[in-house]
Design a protein around this motif. Structure first.
Motif, short mmCIF file in Angstrom:
data_model
loop_
_atom_site.label_atom_id
_atom_site.label_comp_id
_atom_site.label_asym_id
_atom_site.label_seq_id
_atom_site.Cartn_x
_atom_site.Cartn_y
_atom_site.Cartn_z
N ASP A 105 0.79 -1.24 0.00
CA ASP A 105 0.00 0.00 0.00
C ASP A 105 0.82 1.29 0.00
O ASP A 105 0.27 2.38 0.01
N GLY A 106 2.15 1.19 0.02
CA GLY A 106 2.98 2.38 -0.04
C GLY A 106 3.07 3.16 1.26
O GLY A 106 3.58 4.28 1.27
N LEU A 107 2.59 2.60 2.36
CA LEU A 107 2.58 3.30 3.65
C LEU A 107 3.52 2.61 4.64
O LEU A 107 3.74 1.41 4.54
N PRO A 108 4.06 3.35 5.60
CA PRO A 108 4.89 2.70 6.62
C PRO A 108 4.12 1.64 7.39
O PRO A 108 4.63 0.55 7.64
N LYS A 109 2.89 1.95 7.75
CA LYS A 109 2.01 1.01 8.42
C LYS A 109 0.67 1.01 7.70
O LYS A 109 0.21 2.06 7.23
N GLY A 110 0.04 -0.16 7.62
CA GLY A 110 -1.25 -0.27 6.93
C GLY A 110 -2.30 0.66 7.54
O GLY A 110 -2.37 0.84 8.75
N GLN A 111 -3.11 1.24 6.66
CA GLN A 111 -4.15 2.16 7.10
C GLN A 111 -5.50 1.68 6.58
O GLN A 111 -5.75 1.64 5.38
N GLU A 164 -11.19 -9.41 11.73
CA GLU A 164 -11.60 -9.11 13.10
C GLU A 164 -10.67 -8.12 13.80
O GLU A 164 -10.94 -7.74 14.94
N ASP A 165 -9.62 -7.71 13.13
CA ASP A 165 -8.70 -6.75 13.73
C ASP A 165 -9.38 -5.38 13.81
O ASP A 165 -9.84 -4.86 12.79
N PRO A 166 -9.46 -4.76 14.99
CA PRO A 166 -10.15 -3.47 15.12
C PRO A 166 -9.51 -2.35 14.32
O PRO A 166 -10.19 -1.36 14.01
N ASN A 167 -8.25 -2.50 13.94
CA ASN A 167 -7.59 -1.48 13.13
C ASN A 167 -7.67 -1.76 11.64
O ASN A 167 -7.24 -0.93 10.83
N GLU A 168 -8.20 -2.91 11.28
CA GLU A 168 -8.30 -3.24 9.85
C GLU A 168 -9.77 -3.28 9.42
O GLU A 168 -10.38 -2.25 9.24
#
Length: 385
Positions: free
Chosen positions: A80-86, A125-129
């Motif tokens: 995705d081109g990001l340091p951490k997935g968003q 189920e990940d709350p950040n995904e």
């Protein structure tokens, strides 16, 4: 006076022992995709079609806007081109590519999943995904006549909501059937190696690129971790990558191995489709050397997948090479890497070689576009263009 960084001698002729090493790195030596006996539908075309549709479907998220393709974007080689997935929130780590992961016994940077299908379940189920629930996933399947029909054809009549966990596991298995189709394509490097082995002129690479290849297999000793046709040993190493500002040092594999051993969806759990030895899991290392260790990434198709490392700490390939060249002490655990002491020219040539591993994916273009039956989210619209 000026201290010149002299260029080494032109690339030498390869010896027979060198050619055997190069042969082992060529995609021509890549074996068939290993079977996954834990997933009975791993190679079923209908399962791949079902998983393909689910992969791009934003309905499998709490806000109806996040799909697997939000972070694993085909146009970016499924990164995705990001340091951490968003997604709904921010992931803890960088989004790894899905290309060729069918060959790896471990998934995620810390290897906390031991199959593609068990990995496919976690983001849902990940709350950040996706921030969804398995009950909500089942509702989407039941209420979509197309999905319900494909599920019944593959797994038999759906047991209502009586066994959410089994239905949920089957969702992961069809997504994995799709992901098994995502393979790297031949690069200029592969053409060069095959030509040299056949005794033909190796003109697919420039002199600088060949010199970089010599550095790769020689002075830099990259083969310690980056070996085989996918240029990864799929093992875990602490290479002293520093934490991002504001982040605590990441424990990595030492925590990941604990998680995979206790995972109900691992290859020893009740959701596996065949009783297998599970030797990778049974004999997984658990020692203190795994503190701060992360899975070795494939070096294929690095171009366009930056930033690099488990939290996107390094912006460019130049930064990565500099990191390994200096090999400073780790913030946590022990850095296995040793300083390479490469010259400026050798660093430049090594980078030139690594870029020869870029190639179009060996994937039917159909699998890279959102299905017409699925309403694309913003990221998918960009990919379709």
């Amino acid at each position: 006076w000026v201290a010149w960084d002299f260029r080494p001698n032109p690339p030498r002729d390869w010896q027979a022992s060198d050619l055997e090493v190069l042969r082992s790195l060529s995609l021509s030596s890549l074996p068939a995709i290993p079977d996954d006996p834990t997933n009975a539908v791993a190679d079923d075309p209908l399962a791949a079609e079902f998983g393909y549709q689910l992969f791009f479907d934003p309905r499998l998220s709490a806000n109806g806007a996040i799909s697997c393709a939000t972070c694993h974007q085909p146009a970016r080689r499924f990164t995705d081109g990001l340091p951490k997935g968003q997604a709904i929130g921010q992931s803890a780590r960088n989004t790894p590519s899905l290309i060729g992961t069918a060959y790896s016994p471990w998934q995620y940077w810390d290897g906390r999943k031991d199959s593609q299908w068990s990995q496919a379940l976690s983001p849902l189920e990940d709350p950040n995904e996706h921030a969804f629930s398995r009950a909500a996933v089942v509702d989407v399947i039941i209420n979509d006549s197309n999905y319900a029909a494909m599920y019944a054809d593959l797994f038999g009549a759906m047991p209502g909501r009586a066994d959410l966990d089994q239905i949920f596991a089957n969702v992961g298995k069809v997504i994995a059937a799709y992901e098994r189709l995502l393979m790297p394509g031949r690069a200029r490097f592969d053409d060069y190696v095959d030509a040299m082995i056949d005794g033909e002129s190796g003109d697919a690479l420039s002199d600088d690129e060949v010199a970089g290849l010599q550095v790769f297999i020689g002075k830099a000793d990259c083969l310690q971790c980056h070996n085989g046709p996918l240029m990864t040993n799929n093992e875990f190493h602490n290479t002293g990558v520093i934490a991002l500002a504001g982040d605590l040092p990441d424990k990595g594999r030492v925590e990941g191995v604990r998680l995979v051993q206790s995972d109900p969806f691992n290859c020893q759990g009740r959701f596996t489709d065949a009783v297998v030895a599970c030797t990778e899991l049974e004999f997984a290392r658990t020692g203190p050397e795994l503190i701060g260790a992360f899975r070795t990434s494939s070096l294929r198709n690095l171009e366009g997948t930056q930033p690099y490392m488990h939290k996107g700490q390094l912006e460019t390939l130049t930064d990565v090479i500099e990191h390994y060249d200096t090999a400073e002490d780790a913030m946590i655990g022990h850095n296995e890497a040793k300083p390479l002491n490469l010259s400026r020219t050798e660093r430049r040539q090594l980078e030139a070689f690594l870029l020869t591993l870029a190639a179009p994916m060996d994937v039917d273009p159909k699998w890279l576009r959102p299905p017409s039956a699925v309403v694309p989210n913003h990221h998918q619209e960009q990919q379709a263009e």
